[in-house]
Design a protein around this motif. Sequence first.
Motif, PDB file in Angstrom:
ATOM      1  N   SER A 462       0.839  -1.195   0.000  1.00 38.52           N
ATOM      2  CA  SER A 462       0.000   0.000   0.000  1.00 38.52           C
ATOM      3  C   SER A 462       0.876   1.248   0.000  1.00 38.52           C
ATOM      4  N   GLN A 463       0.462   2.231  -0.789  1.00 39.10           N
ATOM      5  CA  GLN A 463       1.252   3.464  -0.808  1.00 39.10           C
ATOM      6  C   GLN A 463       1.116   4.230   0.505  1.00 39.10           C
ATOM      7  N   ILE A 510      -3.090  -0.534  -8.323  1.00 40.24           N
ATOM      8  CA  ILE A 510      -4.542  -0.690  -8.209  1.00 40.24           C
ATOM      9  C   ILE A 510      -5.102   0.577  -7.582  1.00 40.24           C
ATOM     10  N   GLU A 511      -5.770   1.383  -8.369  1.00 37.18           N
ATOM     11  CA  GLU A 511      -6.221   2.696  -7.911  1.00 37.18           C
ATOM     12  C   GLU A 511      -7.262   2.600  -6.793  1.00 37.18           C
ATOM     13  N   GLU A 515      -2.712   0.255  -4.077  1.00 34.31           N
ATOM     14  CA  GLU A 515      -1.691  -0.753  -3.791  1.00 34.31           C
ATOM     15  C   GLU A 515      -0.879  -1.060  -5.050  1.00 34.31           C
ATOM     16  N   TYR A 516       0.398  -1.393  -4.823  1.00 30.26           N
ATOM     17  CA  TYR A 516       1.263  -1.891  -5.894  1.00 30.26           C
ATOM     18  C   TYR A 516       1.324  -3.409  -5.778  1.00 30.26           C
ATOM     19  N   THR A 517       1.229  -4.080  -6.919  1.00 32.85           N
ATOM     20  CA  THR A 517       1.402  -5.531  -6.932  1.00 32.85           C
ATOM     21  C   THR A 517       1.995  -5.932  -8.270  1.00 32.85           C
ATOM     22  N   PHE A 518       2.441  -7.178  -8.395  1.00 32.91           N
ATOM     23  CA  PHE A 518       3.088  -7.628  -9.628  1.00 32.91           C
ATOM     24  C   PHE A 518       2.069  -7.774 -10.750  1.00 32.91           C
TER      25      PHE A 518
END
Length: 523
Positions: A462-463, A510-511, A515-518
């Motif tokens: 998560s940012q 993912i807006e 979150e950032y994910t692969f």
Amino acid sequence: MASGGGAIDQETKEAYYLRLHFLLVQEGTSILKAIFDQCVPPSQLQATLQKYSARKQKAKKGNSIVRTNYDLLYPKQNQPNSNTFDISLFFYLLRNISSLNTASQWWNEKENSNIPDTVVDVEADIVRIKNVRNKMQHKTIASLEQSEFLSMWILLEKVMLRLAAKCNFSLSDQKQKIDGVKTRKHDLVSQEMRSLRAHTKIFLKDYNDSKQYVETSAYGKAKDILKKKRIVVLTGHPGEGKTAMAARLALDMSHINNCVNLSGPSDWRMLSSELDLKLLNTVIIDDIFGDGALDQGLVSDWKRYLMEIERAARNGYLRVIITSRHYIFEESKEEITSLPGMFKNENGSVLLLTSADLSHDERHKILKILATKSGKHLSRDKIRDCIKVSEGRSEGGEDFIFGFPECASMFVRNNEMFDTGAVFFEKPASLFKRYLEELYKGKNEDFMALVTVWAKENKRLSQHELRKVTTVSNHIKRMVSAFGFELNRKFLDMMRLSLISHVGGYLVFIETTEEYTFSHNVI
């Protein structure tokens, strides 16, 4: 409640169905119970049922009474209790063992439109309730048009008030109860179901546009299996497009509100208790037994529900789409002692996806769509060269790790890989590993950003974890220590920039959840 001539959205149609469902279950059952208890007082119920036991045995054999209802009438322990009966059982009992007119011409009438409005006797009104209940039961999904809802609601309200009067109920109290269901806004759908739907919409977001998906011959086979068997199990190597196919099948055959993506057995436990509400008709279970290796915990948890899931599909409640890497699926079958039919090859529900089955034209469309989506220009000749090299690869080769769909996706997402041209498709795994190694040797912070995402248990970062030095998560603190950085504002700015630089290549953002994910679990 919506009104006027405008179009009714799916959520409103669902609310119509649920309100009518709750009216039948709550007030309809309550009124029929009161009438039955008048005819057969609770103190005389057991004796009365024993008197008619021979008739009940005949009804059981003739399937007039289902096994569960028969067990309610003649429980092995304790006495029967009308509080446990439903509308269908009350209807059968009122028709057969009560003091009502068993010779009434209306008992066999299946259409309320054939019962004149002037007929207001108890038997006809009981049949009216039963017919509305049957019409609702035949719905495959929780959805009613406004006209359907209003016509059935008005009918039920009149019938229930008439029957309530026969039971000496307070009509004002009964009217208040009916109106309460009609205007009910909260808890029509449980919080758990709303949460599951929200997560499913996030999962399906990238697959909404059918023009961005190539319907291969394998897709056609999967769709046929799902239509005939109501269950399809998609297996194959990583990157063969199992998840994308599962998502497109669900969206192609169902409204997005009626699809759910189950993250684990606990979701099914919650879901199975609400199947009678018909809130959904399609279930996706992606990587059912693990996404990298066989997860013994998932096998243990899922195997107790597999027969139940198969039964729900066979009985028409659901369509079920399951995905699994081929080697994980084969290992799982060795762990499941009582293998459900849907997992047996001879049953015809299992479909192996392999790039070897992709035609030249299918590969061309896949690569062209992915390139356009990533903003890359590929000439017809370059596409032809890439496909020619990819078709020359063998699944038995050491470099074969992922299927053509993901190979093509990696190619267009990463600028360095894209610049290699057709060479990339000769040894994609080797080149991919080389670029990761170069990333590690080059900018340490860029490599650290990937490792930071990878080290999260759910592979999502998560940012919010990078907002302030004073509020960073323990996970970030551990990564800072492992890589020998100093935790300060400059470091957080650097991490955010590194993560952003990977979006469109190794990572996606993912807006909705921030979150950032692969971009694929192959990475």
